[in-house]
Design a protein around this motif. Structure first.
Motif, PDB file in Angstrom:
ATOM      1  N   ARG A 192      42.032   3.723  24.447  1.00 15.72           N
ATOM      2  CA  ARG A 192      43.315   3.459  23.777  1.00 15.72           C
ATOM      3  C   ARG A 192      43.119   3.340  22.268  1.00 15.72           C
ATOM      4  O   ARG A 192      43.909   3.869  21.486  1.00 15.72           O
ATOM      5  CB  ARG A 192      43.953   2.198  24.349  1.00 15.72           C
ATOM      6  CG  ARG A 192      44.546   2.406  25.735  1.00 15.72           C
ATOM      7  CD  ARG A 192      45.389   1.234  26.179  1.00 15.72           C
ATOM      8  NE  ARG A 192      44.649   0.005  26.304  1.00 15.72           N
ATOM      9  CZ  ARG A 192      44.035  -0.408  27.405  1.00 15.72           C
ATOM     10  NH1 ARG A 192      44.053   0.319  28.481  1.00 15.72           N
ATOM     11  NH2 ARG A 192      43.397  -1.551  27.425  1.00 15.72           N
ATOM     12  N   LYS A 193      42.045   2.659  21.842  1.00 17.74           N
ATOM     13  CA  LYS A 193      41.771   2.521  20.412  1.00 17.74           C
ATOM     14  C   LYS A 193      41.503   3.890  19.786  1.00 17.74           C
ATOM     15  O   LYS A 193      42.004   4.190  18.706  1.00 17.74           O
ATOM     16  CB  LYS A 193      40.587   1.583  20.179  1.00 17.74           C
ATOM     17  CG  LYS A 193      40.305   1.325  18.698  1.00 17.74           C
ATOM     18  CD  LYS A 193      39.109   0.443  18.521  1.00 17.74           C
ATOM     19  CE  LYS A 193      38.758   0.168  17.097  1.00 17.74           C
ATOM     20  NZ  LYS A 193      38.950   1.205  16.127  1.00 17.74           N
ATOM     21  N   HIS A 194      40.742   4.725  20.483  1.00 22.56           N
ATOM     22  CA  HIS A 194      40.456   6.070  19.982  1.00 22.56           C
ATOM     23  C   HIS A 194      41.747   6.882  19.845  1.00 22.56           C
ATOM     24  O   HIS A 194      41.936   7.592  18.856  1.00 22.56           O
ATOM     25  CB  HIS A 194      39.469   6.781  20.913  1.00 22.56           C
ATOM     26  CG  HIS A 194      39.164   8.178  20.488  1.00 22.56           C
ATOM     27  ND1 HIS A 194      38.418   8.472  19.371  1.00 22.56           N
ATOM     28  CD2 HIS A 194      39.536   9.367  21.012  1.00 22.56           C
ATOM     29  CE1 HIS A 194      38.332   9.772  19.230  1.00 22.56           C
ATOM     30  NE2 HIS A 194      39.003  10.351  20.224  1.00 22.56           N
ATOM     31  N   ARG A 195      42.642   6.772  20.834  1.00 18.20           N
ATOM     32  CA  ARG A 195      43.919   7.497  20.758  1.00 18.20           C
ATOM     33  C   ARG A 195      44.741   7.039  19.550  1.00 18.20           C
ATOM     34  O   ARG A 195      45.341   7.849  18.852  1.00 18.20           O
ATOM     35  CB  ARG A 195      44.733   7.273  22.032  1.00 18.20           C
ATOM     36  CG  ARG A 195      44.207   8.014  23.226  1.00 18.20           C
ATOM     37  CD  ARG A 195      45.064   7.740  24.432  1.00 18.20           C
ATOM     38  NE  ARG A 195      44.496   8.348  25.618  1.00 18.20           N
ATOM     39  CZ  ARG A 195      44.801   7.989  26.848  1.00 18.20           C
ATOM     40  NH1 ARG A 195      45.675   7.027  27.059  1.00 18.20           N
ATOM     41  NH2 ARG A 195      44.252   8.595  27.869  1.00 18.20           N
ATOM     42  N   ILE A 196      44.751   5.749  19.311  1.00 20.87           N
ATOM     43  CA  ILE A 196      45.490   5.210  18.162  1.00 20.87           C
ATOM     44  C   ILE A 196      44.874   5.712  16.865  1.00 20.87           C
ATOM     45  O   ILE A 196      45.589   6.137  15.949  1.00 20.87           O
ATOM     46  CB  ILE A 196      45.513   3.660  18.211  1.00 20.87           C
ATOM     47  CG1 ILE A 196      46.406   3.190  19.359  1.00 20.87           C
ATOM     48  CG2 ILE A 196      45.985   3.078  16.888  1.00 20.87           C
ATOM     49  CD1 ILE A 196      46.287   1.711  19.673  1.00 20.87           C
ATOM     50  N   ASP A 197      43.541   5.677  16.776  1.00 25.63           N
ATOM     51  CA  ASP A 197      42.865   6.179  15.575  1.00 25.63           C
ATOM     52  C   ASP A 197      43.180   7.651  15.333  1.00 25.63           C
ATOM     53  O   ASP A 197      43.429   8.067  14.204  1.00 25.63           O
ATOM     54  CB  ASP A 197      41.345   5.991  15.688  1.00 25.63           C
ATOM     55  CG  ASP A 197      40.920   4.531  15.599  1.00 25.63           C
ATOM     56  OD1 ASP A 197      41.741   3.699  15.147  1.00 25.63           O
ATOM     57  OD2 ASP A 197      39.780   4.224  15.990  1.00 25.63           O
ATOM     58  N   LEU A 198      43.179   8.437  16.396  1.00 24.40           N
ATOM     59  CA  LEU A 198      43.474   9.863  16.284  1.00 24.40           C
ATOM     60  C   LEU A 198      44.903  10.086  15.792  1.00 24.40           C
ATOM     61  O   LEU A 198      45.149  10.904  14.894  1.00 24.40           O
ATOM     62  CB  LEU A 198      43.256  10.555  17.634  1.00 24.40           C
ATOM     63  CG  LEU A 198      43.440  12.060  17.666  1.00 24.40           C
ATOM     64  CD1 LEU A 198      42.438  12.737  16.728  1.00 24.40           C
ATOM     65  CD2 LEU A 198      43.263  12.568  19.086  1.00 24.40           C
ATOM     66  N   LEU A 199      45.840   9.337  16.337  1.00 20.07           N
ATOM     67  CA  LEU A 199      47.232   9.448  15.890  1.00 20.07           C
ATOM     68  C   LEU A 199      47.383   9.034  14.430  1.00 20.07           C
ATOM     69  O   LEU A 199      48.137   9.648  13.676  1.00 20.07           O
ATOM     70  CB  LEU A 199      48.162   8.616  16.782  1.00 20.07           C
ATOM     71  CG  LEU A 199      48.398   9.181  18.176  1.00 20.07           C
ATOM     72  CD1 LEU A 199      49.138   8.159  19.035  1.00 20.07           C
ATOM     73  CD2 LEU A 199      49.173  10.486  18.112  1.00 20.07           C
ATOM     74  N   MET A 200      46.668   7.995  14.026  1.00 15.52           N
ATOM     75  CA  MET A 200      46.717   7.559  12.630  1.00 15.52           C
ATOM     76  C   MET A 200      46.157   8.639  11.703  1.00 15.52           C
ATOM     77  O   MET A 200      46.723   8.895  10.642  1.00 15.52           O
ATOM     78  CB  MET A 200      45.934   6.251  12.437  1.00 15.52           C
ATOM     79  CG  MET A 200      46.603   5.041  13.048  1.00 15.52           C
ATOM     80  SD  MET A 200      48.237   4.716  12.355  1.00 15.52           S
ATOM     81  CE  MET A 200      47.821   4.264  10.705  1.00 15.52           C
ATOM     82  N   GLN A 201      45.078   9.287  12.108  1.00 14.94           N
ATOM     83  CA  GLN A 201      44.514  10.374  11.309  1.00 14.94           C
ATOM     84  C   GLN A 201      45.510  11.528  11.185  1.00 14.94           C
ATOM     85  O   GLN A 201      45.698  12.082  10.102  1.00 14.94           O
ATOM     86  CB  GLN A 201      43.217  10.900  11.935  1.00 14.94           C
ATOM     87  CG  GLN A 201      42.031  10.019  11.721  1.00 14.94           C
ATOM     88  CD  GLN A 201      40.795  10.588  12.418  1.00 14.94           C
ATOM     89  OE1 GLN A 201      40.884  11.391  13.341  1.00 14.94           O
ATOM     90  NE2 GLN A 201      39.631  10.135  11.972  1.00 14.94           N
ATOM     91  N   GLN A 202      46.145  11.876  12.290  1.00 21.04           N
ATOM     92  CA  GLN A 202      47.133  12.957  12.257  1.00 21.04           C
ATOM     93  C   GLN A 202      48.300  12.597  11.343  1.00 21.04           C
ATOM     94  O   GLN A 202      48.816  13.446  10.621  1.00 21.04           O
ATOM     95  CB  GLN A 202      47.636  13.266  13.667  1.00 21.04           C
ATOM     96  CG  GLN A 202      46.599  13.948  14.529  1.00 21.04           C
ATOM     97  CD  GLN A 202      47.067  14.117  15.962  1.00 21.04           C
ATOM     98  OE1 GLN A 202      48.014  13.482  16.405  1.00 21.04           O
ATOM     99  NE2 GLN A 202      46.376  14.983  16.694  1.00 21.04           N
TER     100      GLN A 202
END
Length: 143
Positions: free
Chosen positions: A118-128
């Motif tokens: 979940r943390k990785h998904r959030i980080d990825l969305l923040m990068q996008q």
């Protein structure tokens, strides 16, 4: 309480897991709150204390009394509710789970992942989001 008086059973078909999870939590609580606690916390161990040693051990099923069977039935009831509330594709995923808690946890793990996922998904969305920008030669409508 008679489950036939309740609203339609929410069935999980592989989409909108968060919505289904919330609906199931309230649906199961409305049918039998103890079943929800078994799903959330795991089944109660049916134990007995050895009179000679004073140690507690798991009671053999052949030694169950009426109260022990009532406790065991709660896990079976919770498992049955969960199995009726998932689509055919999910039944194969949960068929090997021996407890209602393991059924629930396996569905949560598959569809929500671990806290690291979940943390990785959030980080990825923040990068996008951070690299998201509109070029000067693109109109708002086409963007």
């Amino acid at each position: 309480m008679d489950s036939s008086k309740h609203s339609k059973i929410p069935v999980f078909t592989g989409e909108n897991f968060g919505w289904w999870k919330l609906k199931m939590k309230h649906y199961i609580k409305s049918i039998d709150y103890q079943c929800w606690k078994i799903i959330e916390d795991g089944p109660l161990a049916i134990e007995e204390t050895d009179i000679l040693t004073g140690f507690t051990k798991v009671k053999a099923e052949k030694d169950y009394n009426e109260d022990d069977f009532k406790v065991a039935e709660k896990n079976s009831k919770a498992m049955s509710i969960l199995q009726r509330c998932v689509g055919e594709a999910e039944v194969s995923r949960i068929s090997g789970c021996p407890t209602a808690k393991q059924i629930w946890d396996s569905l949560v793990l598959v569809y929500e992942g671990t806290s690291q996922v979940r943390k990785h998904r959030i980080d990825l969305l923040m990068q996008q989001y951070e690299i998201f920008h509109m070029s000067k030669d693109v109109s708002i409508n086409s963007f």
